[in-house]
Design a protein around this motif. Sequence first.
Motif, PDB file in Angstrom:
ATOM      1  N   HIS A   1     -66.193  -4.437-103.618  1.00 18.23           N
ATOM      2  CA  HIS A   1     -65.182  -4.860-103.853  1.00 18.23           C
ATOM      3  C   HIS A   1     -64.727  -4.641-105.209  1.00 18.23           C
ATOM      4  O   HIS A   1     -64.316  -4.444-106.058  1.00 18.23           O
ATOM      5  CB  HIS A   1     -65.006  -6.474-104.812  1.00 18.23           C
ATOM      6  CG  HIS A   1     -63.297  -6.927-104.871  1.00 18.23           C
ATOM      7  ND1 HIS A   1     -62.201  -6.973-104.209  1.00 18.23           N
ATOM      8  CD2 HIS A   1     -63.475  -7.440-105.783  1.00 18.23           C
ATOM      9  CE1 HIS A   1     -61.117  -7.392-104.787  1.00 18.23           C
ATOM     10  NE2 HIS A   1     -61.748  -8.074-105.776  1.00 18.23           N
TER      11      HIS A   1
ATOM     12  N   HIS B   1     -61.301  -8.690-112.671  1.00 20.30           N
ATOM     13  CA  HIS B   1     -61.001  -9.432-111.643  1.00 20.30           C
ATOM     14  C   HIS B   1     -61.128 -11.217-111.831  1.00 20.30           C
ATOM     15  O   HIS B   1     -61.521 -11.860-112.838  1.00 20.30           O
ATOM     16  CB  HIS B   1     -61.696  -9.027-111.157  1.00 20.30           C
ATOM     17  CG  HIS B   1     -62.510  -7.880-110.824  1.00 20.30           C
ATOM     18  ND1 HIS B   1     -61.840  -7.261-109.150  1.00 20.30           N
ATOM     19  CD2 HIS B   1     -63.148  -6.620-110.991  1.00 20.30           C
ATOM     20  CE1 HIS B   1     -61.842  -5.772-109.304  1.00 20.30           C
ATOM     21  NE2 HIS B   1     -62.639  -5.528-110.072  1.00 20.30           N
ATOM     22  N   ARG B   2     -59.672 -11.726-110.893  1.00 22.26           N
ATOM     23  CA  ARG B   2     -60.294 -13.097-111.072  1.00 22.26           C
ATOM     24  C   ARG B   2     -61.285 -13.602-110.378  1.00 22.26           C
ATOM     25  O   ARG B   2     -61.813 -12.738-109.119  1.00 22.26           O
ATOM     26  CB  ARG B   2     -58.394 -13.457-110.797  1.00 22.26           C
ATOM     27  CG  ARG B   2     -57.447 -12.583-111.865  1.00 22.26           C
ATOM     28  CD  ARG B   2     -56.046 -13.631-111.148  1.00 22.26           C
ATOM     29  NE  ARG B   2     -55.748 -13.355-109.468  1.00 22.26           N
ATOM     30  CZ  ARG B   2     -55.154 -12.948-108.933  1.00 22.26           C
ATOM     31  NH1 ARG B   2     -54.749 -15.073-109.203  1.00 22.26           N
ATOM     32  NH2 ARG B   2     -54.632 -12.558-107.987  1.00 22.26           N
TER      33      ARG B   2
ATOM     34  N   ASN C   1     -65.295 -11.636 -97.276  1.00 25.55           N
ATOM     35  CA  ASN C   1     -64.861 -11.355 -96.338  1.00 25.55           C
ATOM     36  C   ASN C   1     -66.713 -10.419 -96.664  1.00 25.55           C
ATOM     37  O   ASN C   1     -66.412  -9.850 -95.050  1.00 25.55           O
ATOM     38  CB  ASN C   1     -64.345  -9.807 -97.232  1.00 25.55           C
ATOM     39  CG  ASN C   1     -62.987 -10.396 -97.356  1.00 25.55           C
ATOM     40  OD1 ASN C   1     -61.762 -10.949 -96.115  1.00 25.55           O
ATOM     41  ND2 ASN C   1     -61.673  -9.963 -98.606  1.00 25.55           N
TER      42      ASN C   1
ATOM     43  N   GLY D   1     -63.015 -14.563-102.813  1.00 23.29           N
ATOM     44  CA  GLY D   1     -61.996 -13.680-101.839  1.00 23.29           C
ATOM     45  C   GLY D   1     -63.579 -12.457-100.641  1.00 23.29           C
ATOM     46  O   GLY D   1     -63.637 -12.032-100.510  1.00 23.29           O
ATOM     47  N   ALA D   2     -64.049 -11.480-101.695  1.00 21.78           N
ATOM     48  CA  ALA D   2     -64.705 -11.091-101.981  1.00 21.78           C
ATOM     49  C   ALA D   2     -66.235 -10.747-100.845  1.00 21.78           C
ATOM     50  O   ALA D   2     -66.496  -9.913-100.378  1.00 21.78           O
ATOM     51  CB  ALA D   2     -65.051  -9.503-102.978  1.00 21.78           C
TER      52      ALA D   2
ATOM     53  N   GLN E   1     -60.461 -15.906-108.282  1.00 24.27           N
ATOM     54  CA  GLN E   1     -60.530 -15.852-106.026  1.00 24.27           C
ATOM     55  C   GLN E   1     -60.816 -14.601-105.736  1.00 24.27           C
ATOM     56  O   GLN E   1     -61.131 -15.222-104.419  1.00 24.27           O
ATOM     57  CB  GLN E   1     -58.872 -16.589-106.562  1.00 24.27           C
ATOM     58  CG  GLN E   1     -58.664 -18.048-106.755  1.00 24.27           C
ATOM     59  CD  GLN E   1     -58.542 -18.229-108.954  1.00 24.27           C
ATOM     60  OE1 GLN E   1     -58.386 -16.871-108.913  1.00 24.27           O
ATOM     61  NE2 GLN E   1     -58.463 -19.006-108.982  1.00 24.27           N
ATOM     62  N   GLN E   2     -60.445 -13.642-106.904  1.00 25.54           N
ATOM     63  CA  GLN E   2     -60.283 -12.296-105.658  1.00 25.54           C
ATOM     64  C   GLN E   2     -62.097 -12.331-105.531  1.00 25.54           C
ATOM     65  O   GLN E   2     -62.051 -11.500-104.364  1.00 25.54           O
ATOM     66  CB  GLN E   2     -59.848 -11.118-106.630  1.00 25.54           C
ATOM     67  CG  GLN E   2     -58.628 -11.083-106.875  1.00 25.54           C
ATOM     68  CD  GLN E   2     -58.267  -9.735-108.155  1.00 25.54           C
ATOM     69  OE1 GLN E   2     -58.577 -10.116-109.097  1.00 25.54           O
ATOM     70  NE2 GLN E   2     -57.137  -9.581-108.248  1.00 25.54           N
TER      71      GLN E   2
END
Length: 469
Positions: free
Chosen positions: A331, A54-55, A65, A61-62, A57-58
């Motif tokens: 995630h 995973h990056r 969220n 974001g998780a 940024q992802q």
Amino acid sequence: MKHVRLPSMLEIIFTLGLFLAIVFSFTAMFDLPIQLALFISWFIVILLGLRLGHRYQQLQGAITNGISNGLEAILILIAVGALIGTWIAGGVVPTLIYYGLEFIHPSIFLLATLVICSITSLATGTSWGTVGTAGIAMMAIGEGMGIPLPLVAGAVLSGAYFGDKLSPLSDSTVLAASMSKVDVIAHVRAMLYLDVPAYIITAILFTIAGFMYGGKNTDLEKVEFLKTALLENFDIQIWMLIPAIFVILMLALKQPSMPTIAAGALLGIIWATVFQGMDFSAALGTAYSGFSIDTGIEFMDDLLNRGGIEGMLGSIVVIIFGLGFGGLLEHLGVLKVIVSKFQNQLTSAGNVTLSTLIVAFLANVFGCAMYVSLILTPKIMEENYDKLHIDRRVLARNSEVGGTLTSGMIPWSDNGIFMAGILGISTFSYVPFMWLSFVSIALAIIYGYTGKYIWYTNNNVQALQQKAN
């Protein structure tokens, strides 16, 4: 582009084991705040996410969220903090304590605590608001009557969670139903089949305990001493309870929780100014800083010096970090991988029920927030219910039992920290007396393995299951 994969069981065990080691060592050994342990744990899971492809940024974001899923709880908690501070200043909570000492007989006190907290929670839809108002009052009355405080806390929490998971106004009830794709009223009706017998058993247990403890330990001199102290420091009148009646009525009429609780806090400020003789600015300040008084009686001061938005900041930070942690776990698919290892065993309603309860509990342990549990559990378990043609109402009910009713048992969860802080005793001291939770879990498992009140979407499947049972 880097290939993204699911974590292995070895990676999951190592990561979650490290998380538990940090949490326990921070709280039990080093006396460091749980919030710091959760913050550090974010980066442990982030490192796992990077390893899985995973990056960053992802992963960030998780986190955001996950946090956004629980923002409503944070807003309600802020309002509850303001409410507690102003209701003590306005004489609402002291009046509840006074009348409780005056009219409730020690032998039925635990049963009365269960019933009062149940009614308050059913009408308002909030366990936190119930514990922060009626709960505080019942703890004070129990202390005055010489009843062990962990036992009183068990009755308070049994009542508060009973109402919280049955009230259509409760955010946890709505969340469990919506995540399971079930109508809220249909979910509440399905809960009744389990909750009513669980409540009756719990009421019998607290009645027996009340007759064991109430009366023989009651120090009538102490009761009179507490009542006199309350009368000396507050104007105790029946109309002091108007703010409480207003809030319960508004929430029962399905008005939004946060502004209704905030309006109740405003009434507390007015009551403190008009009836308790406080300066308006000082009364207003209790909404943020909490109430403060020096009566010369240590127990009374410990009881009344609380509340305010400031007093909730620790719990708010736990919720933020817990929701973020849960967002990361979701995630990365951590709980899904764990469940997949037992997929072959999920061939009966009993096994699926037991697995749902375990997943919901683990989501509380590792997600640190009830909302994480109620969001993740239906998502992870829904396919297993659909494969067996079990109605989604059963999924929603089991998610509530495993998620809502165990949330107060985890010392580092949002509920565990809030309840222990408000009630003034440790999580582990009251957990053995959360009898409604244990009875409900036992009944859910019994229903699962006997097929009692397990509904199916396919009549042929239902007939086969009943024949098998």
